[in-house]
Design a protein around this motif. Structure first.
Motif, short mmCIF file in Angstrom:
data_model
loop_
_atom_site.label_atom_id
_atom_site.label_comp_id
_atom_site.label_asym_id
_atom_site.label_seq_id
_atom_site.Cartn_x
_atom_site.Cartn_y
_atom_site.Cartn_z
N ASP A 1 40.24 34.17 41.59
CA ASP A 1 39.44 34.55 40.29
C ASP A 1 38.39 33.69 39.93
O ASP A 1 37.29 33.81 39.92
CB ASP A 1 40.20 35.31 39.23
CG ASP A 1 39.57 36.24 38.40
OD1 ASP A 1 38.44 36.69 39.01
OD2 ASP A 1 40.01 36.62 37.43
N ARG A 2 39.16 32.58 39.40
CA ARG A 2 38.14 31.45 38.84
C ARG A 2 37.29 30.88 39.80
O ARG A 2 36.11 30.47 39.51
CB ARG A 2 39.04 30.33 38.25
CG ARG A 2 39.56 30.47 37.02
CD ARG A 2 40.51 29.53 36.27
NE ARG A 2 39.89 28.36 35.73
CZ ARG A 2 40.47 27.62 34.91
NH1 ARG A 2 41.83 27.73 34.86
NH2 ARG A 2 39.94 26.54 34.37
N LYS A 3 37.47 30.88 40.87
CA LYS A 3 36.91 30.04 42.14
C LYS A 3 35.68 31.24 42.53
O LYS A 3 34.39 30.97 42.51
CB LYS A 3 37.57 29.92 43.38
CG LYS A 3 38.32 28.62 43.56
CD LYS A 3 37.31 27.50 43.35
CE LYS A 3 37.73 26.14 43.94
NZ LYS A 3 36.87 25.00 43.86
N GLY B 1 33.81 25.96 39.96
CA GLY B 1 34.96 26.16 39.70
C GLY B 1 35.93 25.08 39.42
O GLY B 1 35.67 23.91 39.77
N PRO B 2 37.23 25.17 39.30
CA PRO B 2 38.13 24.05 39.27
C PRO B 2 38.14 22.92 40.57
O PRO B 2 38.32 23.70 41.63
CB PRO B 2 39.55 24.42 39.07
CG PRO B 2 39.28 25.95 39.02
CD PRO B 2 37.97 26.34 39.10
N GLN C 1 45.19 23.94 39.29
CA GLN C 1 44.70 24.29 37.98
C GLN C 1 45.52 25.20 36.98
O GLN C 1 45.85 24.87 36.09
CB GLN C 1 43.31 24.73 38.17
CG GLN C 1 42.47 24.96 36.96
CD GLN C 1 42.48 23.79 36.02
OE1 GLN C 1 42.18 22.83 36.61
NE2 GLN C 1 43.35 23.79 34.70
N ASN C 2 46.07 26.29 37.96
CA ASN C 2 46.75 27.04 37.15
C ASN C 2 48.16 26.49 36.70
O ASN C 2 48.90 27.01 35.51
CB ASN C 2 46.83 28.47 37.89
CG ASN C 2 45.42 29.37 37.61
OD1 ASN C 2 44.70 28.82 36.80
ND2 ASN C 2 45.11 30.17 38.46
N ILE C 3 48.81 25.63 37.35
CA ILE C 3 49.97 25.23 37.32
C ILE C 3 49.93 24.11 36.05
O ILE C 3 50.72 24.15 35.05
CB ILE C 3 50.52 24.42 38.35
CG1 ILE C 3 50.76 25.60 39.57
CG2 ILE C 3 51.79 23.59 37.98
CD1 ILE C 3 51.00 24.81 40.75
N LEU D 1 37.52 44.29 43.64
CA LEU D 1 37.96 44.51 42.22
C LEU D 1 37.46 43.44 41.41
O LEU D 1 37.07 43.62 40.37
CB LEU D 1 39.50 44.76 42.31
CG LEU D 1 40.35 45.98 42.64
CD1 LEU D 1 41.55 46.05 42.69
CD2 LEU D 1 39.44 47.18 41.74
N MET D 2 37.47 42.24 41.98
CA MET D 2 37.40 41.04 41.22
C MET D 2 35.78 40.89 41.07
O MET D 2 35.49 40.66 39.85
CB MET D 2 37.87 39.63 41.99
CG MET D 2 39.30 39.49 41.65
SD MET D 2 39.78 37.93 42.25
CE MET D 2 41.40 37.94 41.66
N SER D 3 35.03 41.04 42.14
CA SER D 3 33.56 40.98 42.14
C SER D 3 32.89 41.94 41.03
O SER D 3 31.82 41.77 40.42
CB SER D 3 33.10 40.71 43.25
OG SER D 3 33.48 41.77 44.20
#
Lengths: 368, 333, 171, 156
Positions: free
Chosen positions: B46-48, B58-59, B69-71, B293-295
């Motif tokens: 999602d972030r990317k 993004g990260p 990143q999410n870890i 769904l994400m975009s």
């Protein structure tokens, strides 16, 4: 019918809130998701600029004037320089006039791009927000090339500008303008003003009638969106605005969408002005010799300009001293926020951010 | 079915009771691992994705491509101090994040993962169980909003409950339509019934309805009104610091993944597809649906609450009913 | 004898269990500080010009998200870091303090811009606070009026380094 | 301008014309403070916006209030100047006639301490309620004590 005041909730929005465009505070009474009363509270960045003007000499106040409206800093620099030059009876060179016009219009585009970005953010469209800032950075670089500063450039001096334009300035600016024109006409169209979800939120929201706007003292794009054809650049031309050809943009609906469209079209109009100004800029000196310390004889000087947010004015009262006796600053956003307390009543609470964003207030100039 | 596999494997050298317990423990551990990994992977995607749409990177700093990143986020959230306000209902406040992630966990348990055998525990009517797990969430949203003693949270809770309740109705009608077509509420049966023709041909309107409803139920932008940052700060999540806030991400992303998988199962024929093996078909379809769904989040702005409810009741619900009636009529004759 | 034996009453070598415990503690601490440093979610407490440079810090050109500095934009409860920028007026002080107090520990503060560090341009104004370190503890200062977005990145990286090296425990 | 002629005939005794240093500006001095409300009412059809309200503190004699009116038709300006007693600065509010004057008057009350009779909501606007003093008055000096005052009771 049940009395609507019985199930009233008072919520406090701000001063630290993502959508208040800085530090404004609204104490909102809502009843079933509808706003019944708004009490805007301002003054959270009140720095006493008018008192500081009385404590500093004329030249030292320039950086403070620069930070009044941090989104349109160059417009306020030009306004302050103009007030002092009028009071001193100094006339600036033709090249300076054009440089100032160019800088004012660049700043107007930057300010309006930031407005588009913020409306996008307020409606939850983060992409429009990021894109607005992406295009704003291009102009930032152009300003930086000339002045050395990005946001608060400190480019205007009393009697001219600090540095002449660089050699590559015109070519580079025209390139950037082409990019911005293309993006505004295509990408922004898809994501904002031709997007159905965007229109759903803005069309018919926060409708401001002509009479309402006039009686509340709104100026600039906000009143032009209500169908009042009023632009100081046309009505009482200053700088080089009488030498360039442009149109005053108006919309008739007076809703948030109209205010958005006025700004979109003003970006395109400013691009037109800039292209002409770059072509017609005369060569010559950019400075008139003005000493660092000077005295102004007792008089009242009033100057008003069209900043991106409306008609800004400075009223300078001098008494023959090294410092101003009184400097009154008329901030257009001050009146916009004043009007919002009548404008918001009857709207949904979610529309608060839309209407507030569409009025484009800046706390820096509201609070001074 | 993975539970049967473990049970039989343990039963080879242990007593039935012990293998029953150990089988459940193994399935439980696998379920927890999947549940915890979905938000980490999907959150990164999602972030990317959002970054690339907004011409950013993004990260990138943490691990290759910012994969860690999410870890880091999870470790940070776990290390935060556990603070609770005065004048809140502490019990309810703390139950809600756990309960929401438990509902997500249940959905992970009973949905097949790309193969009729790759299911942790097979339940006869697993579609209905998933519906129930989704339908219970407004209760907890409302409880969260109420328990925090905060006006923003309460407004967010009301909004969330109203929104999810509205869109659940259309969702139920879609499930009924699919059930009528296939004659079953078991996902495996539904998918097998689509081996010749996908249900999107029968239920095109319901597909659109499901797309919007799943966005609304997962509370993702553009339908993130209960937690609209620009209006309500964080809505009903406002007073949750630390790992309790992190648990909401589990609920959000698991529900997103389940919604994407359900779209594939109900409308795009699940793992059915020519030439290539079934798991490739399934995961390719799921990836595309998840991407869509994400975009959607980054292209549209959010509607207003009354508009959202109006869309739900005035358009989506009648359309679902009409589609259902057409299907019923066709099946009857 | 030059090296005297330490008195057993005063000093004893740690046992194996104790060493293991200390090692585990160190490991957990380093993992925690790695996580904390790499995921600083800021609360954007922007009041003035510097806030306008804080947004480009999160936007396309500089992109704070690269380092894990995610602008969640949520309430102070979920933030780890106050990016406090701009002049803090006397009316704003108590809001700053309450926002700071609402954050969960460990929390960090970055003071952005001249006005925020020392009053700056508005130091002789009647309504501004000369430096927020009179009110809340500050970890990293970013000078400038206003600072460039790249300087925000530099400050966040500096804070990350401080946290990873355990020089900064948060408040 | 015909408006000025009309006003002069209407308020003959109390209205005097002063020379203005700005372009497009008509400067009128109103010597009778009580007539302000009536004057504003009579010009509000012509000049529809209170552009700004400039208050100049001229101790020890007077507070000088300059009501700058403007209109949307053209760029004409009309300034009405009123002098107030410095010890007891009270004047009628015009916020009921022109809504745009409401906050300008609150600001003048906040920063100068001028009281407006009949104002719908006369509170401090920029500064907090417990702020000591009226900062834009000439006798207000920015001392260290003022600059260090935070309004908080901090103990470290």
């Amino acid at each position: 019918m049940k009395d609507s005041t019985q199930n009233k909730i008072t919520i406090n929005i701000g001063p630290v809130h993502p959508s208040t465009h800085g530090v404004l505070r609204f104490i909102v009474d809502i009843s079933e998701d509808t706003i019944v009363k708004v009490d805007p509270e301002i003054g959270y960045v009140h720095r006493g600029v008018e008192k500081m003007a009385e404590m500093k000499n004329y030249n030292s106040f320039m950086p403070v004037a620069d930070k009044l409206d941090y989104i349109a800093a160059l417009n306020w620099e030009v306004l302050y320089a103009d007030v002092i030059e009028k009071a001193l009876n100094v006339s600036i060179t033709p090249r300076t006039v054009y440089i100032r016009t160019i800088m004012c219009e660049i700043q107007r585009i930057m300010s309006h791009l930031l407005f588009l970005a913020h409306v996008g953010e307020d409606l939850g469209n983060t992409t429009l927000f990021m894109w607005g800032f992406r295009e704003r950075e291009l102009l930032m670089d152009v300003v930086e090339e000339v002045s050395g500063g990005r946001l608060a450039p400190m480019y205007m001096s009393i009697g001219g500008v600090y540095y002449d334009l660089t050699l590559s300035f015109g070519r580079r600016l025209l390139e950037v303008l082409d990019t911005i024109e293309h993006k505004v006409k295509n990408e922004y169209k898809a994501i904002s003003y031709q997007n159905d979800a965007f229109r759903l939120r803005t069309v018919g929201v926060g409708v401001m009638s002509k009479e309402f706007g006039i009686s509340h003292g709104l100026t600039g794009p906000n009143i032009r969106a209500s169908g009042v054809k009023r632009d100081l650049r046309k009505d009482s031309p200053y700088l080089a605005y009488d030498k360039v050809d442009f149109e005053v943009i108006t919309e008739n609906d007076g809703d948030a969408y109209a205010r958005f469209m006025v700004r979109i079209n003003e970006i395109l109009e400013s691009i037109k002005i800039l292209r002409q100004a770059i072509k017609e800029i005369p060569s010559g000196e950019t400075k008139v010799k003005v000493p660092w310390f000077f005295k102004i004889p007792p008089k009242y000087t009033f100057v008003r300009h069209e900043t991106p947010r409306g008609e800004a004015a400075m009223y300078l009262v001098t008494n023959g001293d090294l410092k101003p006796y009184r400097l009154k600053i008329r901030a257009p956003s001050f009146y916009a926020i004043q009007a919002i307390k009548d404008l918001l009543v009857g709207n949904k609470v979610a529309d608060l951010v839309t209407i507030l964003g569409s009025l484009d207030p800046v706390p820096g100039e509201i609070d001074r | 079915m993975i539970y049967d596999f473990f049970y039989n494997w343990f039963n080879g050298f242990l007593s039935p009771l012990l293998s029953f317990i150990l089988g459940w423990v193994a399935v439980f551990i696998i379920g927890v691992l999947i549940t915890l990994n979905i938000p980490i992977i999907l959150g990164w995607v999602d972030r990317k994705l959002s970054a690339r749409i907004q011409s950013r990177y993004g990260p990138t700093y943490n691990g290759p491509f910012g994969l860690l990143q999410n870890i880091a986020d999870v470790i940070k959230l776990m290390g935060k101090r556990f603070i609770t306000n005065r004048n809140v209902d502490t019990l309810v406040l703390n139950i809600v994040p756990v309960a929401l992630s438990l509902l997500a966990f249940i959905m992970v348990f009973i949905i097949p993962w790309g193969n009729p055998n790759l299911i942790l525990v097979s339940v006869p009517f697993n579609l209905l169980f998933i519906y129930i797990a989704m339908a219970l969430s407004p209760l907890f949203v409302l409880l969260a909003g109420w328990s925090q003693n905060n006006k923003y949270a309460m407004l967010g809770g009301f909004r969330g409950a109203a929104q999810i309740t509205t869109y659940e109705l259309s969702l139920l009608l879609i499930f009924v339509g699919v059930g009528m077509l296939s004659g079953s509420y078991n996902i495996t049966t539904i998918v097998n019934a689509q081996s010749h023709i996908w249900y999107i041909m029968y239920l095109p309107i319901m597909f659109i309805v499901f797309l919007l409803s799943s966005l609304a139920i997962t509370e993702r932008a553009p339908f993130d009104l209960p937690e609209a940052t620009q209006e309500l700060q964080a809505g009903w999540k406002i007073e949750y610091p630390g790992i309790r806030y992190g648990l909401f991400f589990i609920a959000e992303y698991v529900r997103l993944a389940i919604a994407a998988m359900l779209l594939v199962y109900l409308f795009f024929g699940g793992w059915n597809g020519p030439v290539l093996p079934d798991y490739i078909w399934f995961w390719a379809k799921t990836a595309v649906v998840t991407f869509v769904l994400m975009s959607l989040r980054w292209v549209f702005n959010r509607p207003r609450m009354d508009q959202l409810i109006k869309i739900g009741f005035n358009w989506l619900l009648p359309l679902s009913v009409i589609n259902l009636l057409i299907v019923g009529a066709v099946l009857f004759y | 004898m030059i090296n005297e034996e330490p008195n057993a009453d005063e000093f004893s070598y740690p046992g194996l269990g104790e060493v293991m415990f200390m090692k585990a503690e160190n490991f957990i601490n380093s993992v925690l500080s790695w996580g904390r440093s790499r995921s600083l979610w800021p609360l954007t407490f922007g009041t003035k010009c510097c806030a306008m440079e804080m947004i480009p810090f999160g936007a396309t050109k500089v992109d704070a998200d690269r380092t894990g500095t995610l602008f969640v934009g949520d309430s102070p409860r979920q933030a780890d870091l106050i990016l406090c920028s701009g002049t803090i007026s006397k009316k704003m002080v108590r809001r700053l303090l309450s926002a700071y107090e609402q954050m969960a520990s460990p929390k960090y503060v970055i003071a952005v811009g001249a006005c925020n560090i020392s009053g700056g341009l508005f130091h002789d104004s009647y309504n501004s606070i000369e430096g927020i370190d009179r009110i809340i503890p500050v970890d990293v200062y970013i000078p400038g009026c206003p600072p460039r977005p790249e300087m925000f990145m530099d400050a966040v990286l500096a804070l990350q380094k401080l946290i990873r090296e355990n020089k900064e425990q948060g408040h | 301008m015909e408006t000025v002629e009309r006003l002069k005939s209407e308020f003959s005794s109390s209205l005097t014309s002063l020379p203005s240093t700005n372009a497009n500006e008509t400067l009128l001095l109103l010597s009778e403070n009580e007539a302000l409300k009536k004057l504003v009412k009579s010009i509000s059809t012509e000049f529809d916006i209170l552009f700004t309200l400039l208050v100049v503190d001229r101790p020890p004699e007077a507070f000088e209030l300059n009501y700058v009116f403007s209109r949307y038709r053209d760029s004409a300006l009309l300034t009405i100047r009123v002098n107030l007693n410095h010890d007891k600065p009270v004047i009628d509010s015009i916020a009921k006639i022109l809504p745009s004057a409401e906050w300008e008057e609150r600001e003048a009350y906040d920063l100068f301490g001028i009281k407006f009779r009949g104002h719908p909501d006369l509170r401090r606007i920029l500064l907090q309620d417990d702020w000591p003093g009226r900062p834009l008055r000439k006798d207000f000096v920015v001392t260290d004590e003022i600059r260090n005052w935070t309004g908080l009771d901090l103990k470290f």
